[in-house]
Design a protein around this motif. Sequence first.
Motif, PDB file in Angstrom:
ATOM      1  N   GLY A 191       0.793  -1.145   0.131  1.00  0.00           N
ATOM      2  CA  GLY A 191       0.045  -0.054  -0.185  1.00  0.00           C
ATOM      3  C   GLY A 191       0.816   1.110  -0.041  1.00  0.00           C
ATOM      4  O   GLY A 191       0.621   2.277  -0.814  1.00  0.00           O
ATOM      5  N   LEU A 192       1.978   1.295   0.866  1.00  0.00           N
ATOM      6  CA  LEU A 192       2.849   2.256   0.856  1.00  0.00           C
ATOM      7  C   LEU A 192       3.695   2.718  -0.602  1.00  0.00           C
ATOM      8  O   LEU A 192       3.585   3.749  -0.938  1.00  0.00           O
ATOM      9  N   TYR A 193       3.907   1.334  -0.788  1.00  0.00           N
ATOM     10  CA  TYR A 193       4.722   1.515  -2.058  1.00  0.00           C
ATOM     11  C   TYR A 193       3.995   2.048  -3.231  1.00  0.00           C
ATOM     12  O   TYR A 193       4.283   2.975  -3.929  1.00  0.00           O
ATOM     13  N   THR A 194       2.734   1.694  -3.466  1.00  0.00           N
ATOM     14  CA  THR A 194       1.830   2.197  -4.454  1.00  0.00           C
ATOM     15  C   THR A 194       1.689   3.614  -4.341  1.00  0.00           C
ATOM     16  O   THR A 194       1.836   4.211  -5.399  1.00  0.00           O
ATOM     17  N   ALA A 195       1.487   4.068  -3.227  1.00  0.00           N
ATOM     18  CA  ALA A 195       1.105   5.231  -2.795  1.00  0.00           C
ATOM     19  C   ALA A 195       2.364   6.069  -3.400  1.00  0.00           C
ATOM     20  O   ALA A 195       2.114   7.409  -4.035  1.00  0.00           O
ATOM     21  N   ARG A 196       3.526   5.708  -2.813  1.00  0.00           N
ATOM     22  CA  ARG A 196       4.572   6.728  -3.135  1.00  0.00           C
ATOM     23  C   ARG A 196       4.943   6.647  -4.549  1.00  0.00           C
ATOM     24  O   ARG A 196       5.379   7.711  -5.339  1.00  0.00           O
ATOM     25  N   LYS A 197       4.868   5.289  -5.094  1.00  0.00           N
ATOM     26  CA  LYS A 197       5.182   5.422  -6.796  1.00  0.00           C
ATOM     27  C   LYS A 197       4.271   6.425  -7.615  1.00  0.00           C
ATOM     28  O   LYS A 197       4.647   7.003  -8.509  1.00  0.00           O
ATOM     29  N   GLN A 198       2.933   6.590  -7.238  1.00  0.00           N
ATOM     30  CA  GLN A 198       1.991   7.487  -7.705  1.00  0.00           C
ATOM     31  C   GLN A 198       1.994   8.784  -7.158  1.00  0.00           C
ATOM     32  O   GLN A 198       1.127   9.490  -7.676  1.00  0.00           O
ATOM     33  N   GLY A 199       2.868   9.131  -6.084  1.00  0.00           N
ATOM     34  CA  GLY A 199       2.704  10.415  -5.562  1.00  0.00           C
ATOM     35  C   GLY A 199       1.854  10.627  -4.795  1.00  0.00           C
ATOM     36  O   GLY A 199       1.361  11.836  -4.727  1.00  0.00           O
ATOM     37  N   LEU A 200       0.968   9.787  -4.112  1.00  0.00           N
ATOM     38  CA  LEU A 200      -0.048   9.992  -3.298  1.00  0.00           C
ATOM     39  C   LEU A 200       0.171  10.088  -1.821  1.00  0.00           C
ATOM     40  O   LEU A 200       1.331   9.500  -1.419  1.00  0.00           O
ATOM     41  N   ASP A 201      -0.787  10.622  -1.121  1.00  0.00           N
ATOM     42  CA  ASP A 201      -0.617  10.721   0.253  1.00  0.00           C
ATOM     43  C   ASP A 201      -1.212   9.596   0.975  1.00  0.00           C
ATOM     44  O   ASP A 201      -2.390   9.414   1.136  1.00  0.00           O
ATOM     45  N   PHE A 202      -0.552   8.620   1.554  1.00  0.00           N
ATOM     46  CA  PHE A 202      -1.180   7.410   2.107  1.00  0.00           C
ATOM     47  C   PHE A 202      -0.835   7.574   3.494  1.00  0.00           C
ATOM     48  O   PHE A 202       0.149   7.029   4.029  1.00  0.00           O
ATOM     49  N   GLN A 203      -1.898   7.768   4.192  1.00  0.00           N
ATOM     50  CA  GLN A 203      -1.744   7.732   5.716  1.00  0.00           C
ATOM     51  C   GLN A 203      -2.136   6.258   6.358  1.00  0.00           C
ATOM     52  O   GLN A 203      -3.459   6.106   6.225  1.00  0.00           O
ATOM     53  N   ASP A 260       4.102 -19.891  -3.245  1.00  0.00           N
ATOM     54  CA  ASP A 260       4.657 -18.464  -3.148  1.00  0.00           C
ATOM     55  C   ASP A 260       3.762 -17.519  -3.582  1.00  0.00           C
ATOM     56  O   ASP A 260       2.596 -17.579  -4.440  1.00  0.00           O
ATOM     57  N   LEU A 261       3.676 -16.548  -3.013  1.00  0.00           N
ATOM     58  CA  LEU A 261       2.593 -15.267  -3.208  1.00  0.00           C
ATOM     59  C   LEU A 261       3.211 -14.366  -4.468  1.00  0.00           C
ATOM     60  O   LEU A 261       4.389 -14.344  -4.548  1.00  0.00           O
ATOM     61  N   GLU A 262       2.275 -14.092  -5.482  1.00  0.00           N
ATOM     62  CA  GLU A 262       2.538 -13.286  -6.512  1.00  0.00           C
ATOM     63  C   GLU A 262       1.895 -12.082  -6.449  1.00  0.00           C
ATOM     64  O   GLU A 262       0.630 -11.843  -6.165  1.00  0.00           O
ATOM     65  N   ILE A 263       2.596 -11.015  -6.751  1.00  0.00           N
ATOM     66  CA  ILE A 263       2.306  -9.578  -6.805  1.00  0.00           C
ATOM     67  C   ILE A 263       2.340  -8.856  -7.875  1.00  0.00           C
ATOM     68  O   ILE A 263       3.505  -8.835  -8.534  1.00  0.00           O
ATOM     69  N   ASP A 264       1.314  -8.092  -8.755  1.00  0.00           N
ATOM     70  CA  ASP A 264       1.644  -7.622  -9.905  1.00  0.00           C
ATOM     71  C   ASP A 264       1.653  -5.989  -9.587  1.00  0.00           C
ATOM     72  O   ASP A 264       0.604  -5.568  -9.169  1.00  0.00           O
ATOM     73  N   LEU A 265       2.864  -5.359  -9.711  1.00  0.00           N
ATOM     74  CA  LEU A 265       3.071  -4.234  -9.475  1.00  0.00           C
ATOM     75  C   LEU A 265       2.646  -3.295 -10.455  1.00  0.00           C
ATOM     76  O   LEU A 265       2.621  -1.850  -9.930  1.00  0.00           O
ATOM     77  N   SER A 266       1.978  -3.481 -11.516  1.00  0.00           N
ATOM     78  CA  SER A 266       1.169  -2.724 -12.460  1.00  0.00           C
ATOM     79  C   SER A 266       0.178  -2.244 -12.121  1.00  0.00           C
ATOM     80  O   SER A 266      -0.676  -1.227 -12.743  1.00  0.00           O
ATOM     81  N   ARG A 267      -0.727  -2.925 -11.052  1.00  0.00           N
ATOM     82  CA  ARG A 267      -1.952  -2.838 -10.644  1.00  0.00           C
ATOM     83  C   ARG A 267      -2.149  -1.773  -9.708  1.00  0.00           C
ATOM     84  O   ARG A 267      -1.110  -1.471  -8.992  1.00  0.00           O
TER      85      ARG A 267
END
Length: 267
Positions: A191-203, A260-267
Amino acid sequence: TVYVPAGTAAGIYTGGISIAIPGRDKYAISLELEVPKIQLKTAPMQQGMLFHSLAEPDSGMYIEFASVALQGELDREIFGQVWQTVIQRHSILRTSFVWENVKEPVQVVQLKVALPLQYLDWRDFPEPIQANLLAEYHHKEITRGFDLSKSPLMRLTLIQTQDQMYQFIWTYHHILLDGWSIPLLLQEVMGLYTARKQGLDFQLPAARPFRDYILWLKRQSLAESEAYWRRRLAGFIAPTPLVVTHLNKEFLANEPEFSDLEIDLSR
């Protein structure tokens, strides 16, 4: 090292350096370092894990890891920053243990811990070799273990297998976390990664410190607990044997499989 008690269950101490003065060996100067730490009692479960880990340090006992496949464009710098944020949020991730020269084992929480993220590039290896290397790496991580007196008791490794494929390995000692905590922490990280990558403020809401649980344990009455379980177990005169006489194939066929868990970073 100077201990400064603060209450019955927790205290704060700082590290110190003793410097001998030439010609005055019986004197020393103690310099306080700006590395405050919080000292807590250990939970009974932690004490058991500590005992077994020290008794068999090379067994790999209680060494756990989560292996996560990541797909997409990964910003390694942001990924590392996010993990550092999560470590600062959760005091248990900054914890080590002291058991020598103390009345009973204690856990020490560093107020700040740097956690390096190791990066490996395996893109030049074909997939069969990558699979063998990954299995070997998992085995080495378990046998490598941890020095329980030094935090952090976890390691992060990011292995790039293709241009947009990564295998992330999070190795940790079970004395810090249980299995239920892993998906919760990974959810925070992504959640933090996605927000920072998109320049969002995630609290994120404030995380409750592990110290609260230790203090709660201290308030519990052992006499009341014993009385409760004596009432619940009244009438039992022998322990229940745990004996497996045969395997139920139908039951095993319906058991969940783990992978193993798989996560798609493009979503």
